[in-house]
Scaffold this active site. Structure first.
Site, short mmCIF file in Angstrom:
data_model
loop_
_atom_site.label_atom_id
_atom_site.label_comp_id
_atom_site.label_asym_id
_atom_site.label_seq_id
_atom_site.Cartn_x
_atom_site.Cartn_y
_atom_site.Cartn_z
CG HIS A 145 40.20 37.28 39.99
ND1 HIS A 145 41.53 37.11 40.35
CD2 HIS A 145 39.55 37.65 41.13
CE1 HIS A 145 41.67 37.37 41.64
NE2 HIS A 145 40.48 37.70 42.14
CD GLU A 146 35.89 38.61 41.53
OE1 GLU A 146 35.60 37.88 42.50
OE2 GLU A 146 36.75 39.51 41.59
CG HIS A 149 37.71 34.44 44.19
ND1 HIS A 149 38.70 34.04 45.06
CD2 HIS A 149 38.00 35.73 43.85
CE1 HIS A 149 39.55 35.04 45.24
NE2 HIS A 149 39.15 36.07 44.52
CD GLU A 223 42.28 37.82 45.63
OE1 GLU A 223 42.34 38.26 44.47
OE2 GLU A 223 41.22 37.47 46.17
#
Length: 298
Positions: A145-146, A149, A223
């Site tokens: 997930h990071e 980003h 997100e």
């Protein structure tokens, strides 16, 4: 005290960069006698609006390390640190970006964040609480997930959006202040009166609230894409499992600069419009409805 010092340092840097830029561009005062020069005002608002946004972006990695005490893994001291490095390297390669710095910060609360001024100059950090309470497949999904980003360029995109919003907040607030001062109160003296200053402050607060609603809407939208990217990099079931695990935990607190890029966030005190993250149930439902061929980064 540390956060106050970092806040003051950031604002001093913003003022210095903005004033230097205005001087280099030769932008004069936006108040000329009793008249408002809209061209100069817009340049003033543009420079100050983007200076704050991009100074914060340029300092983001350093600020993150200072404010959370995150320790970058230079040489792994144990198998867990080696696994973290190897996992992020593998995901970064799959996402087509340079491997971010990987760090751990001491916090009992489960969270992680990404920051940095570009895709190839970034930092991914996880809390000791997240490592302690999550299974490895779930941690892998959080890391994905990071990394998503970073690969999606979310930090730069948010900085650009914030710069635009800041510009229009400053620009329109000063126009409202001018109208109140010169038209409503019929002030004919040169310079800024107290009415102008007070109205400007109030207008910036009100326009700033509207700007925050827009920024938080975009943050929530982003997100979902980071979850999608995390599922692509670490597996859909792992990403769903990580989000479900987070439902059973108290969200970890992060400093304001990193909060929008954390894996989760505490509920907003001001309602749904000001939340940086969608509800975990909505994120899980979105992923469950996503097919394998819809998973991607960027």
């Amino acid at each position: 005290m540390k956060r106050i010092g970092l806040f003051l340092l950031t604002n001093i840097a913003v003022m210095a960069v903005a004033m230097l830029t205005l001087n280099l561009l030769g932008v004069g005062s936006y108040m000329q006698g009793t008249s408002l020069n809209l061209g100069n005002l817009f340049m003033f608002a543009l420079v100050f609006g983007f200076a704050g946004s991009f100074v914060s972006l340029a300092m983001s990695k350093w600020m993150a390390k200072m404010s959370t005490g995150a320790q970058v893994i230079e040489t792994p001291r144990n198998q867990d640190e080696q696994w973290l490095l190897d996992t992020v390297r593998r995901q970064a390669e799959k996402a087509g970006i340079k491997c971010p710095e990987v760090a751990i910060y001491d916090s009992p609360e489960p969270n992680a964040f990404a920051t940095g001024m570009s895709k190839n100059n970034s930092l991914v950090a996880v809390s000791t609480g997240l490592l302690r309470f999550m299974q490895r497949n779930e941690v892998e999904a959080v890391l994905g997930h990071e990394v998503a980003h970073v690969a999606n360029g979310d930090m730069v995109t948010m900085a650009l959006l914030q710069g635009i919003l800041n510009t229009f907040v400053i620009f329109f607030a000063k126009i409202v202040a001018y109208v109140v001062d010169r038209v409503v109160l019929k002030n004919e003296e040169e310079g800024h009166s107290w009415a102008f200053i007070i109205t400007d402050i109030v207008a910036q607060i009100l326009f700033g609230i509207l700007a925050s609603i827009i920024a938080m809407w975009f943050s929530r939208y982003r997100e979902f894409h980071a979850d999608n990217g995390g599922a692509y990099l670490a597996g859909k079931e792992n990403m769903i499992a990580a989000l479900k695990r987070l439902q059973t935990m108290q969200p970890g607190h992060l400093p304001d600069q990193m909060a929008a890029f954390g894996i989760s966030a505490a509920p907003s005190s001001f309602g749904d419009l000001f939340k940086s993250h969608p509800d975990l149930a909505d994120r899980i439902a979105k992923l469950e409805a996503t097919t394998q061929d819809q998973l991607k980064v960027a």
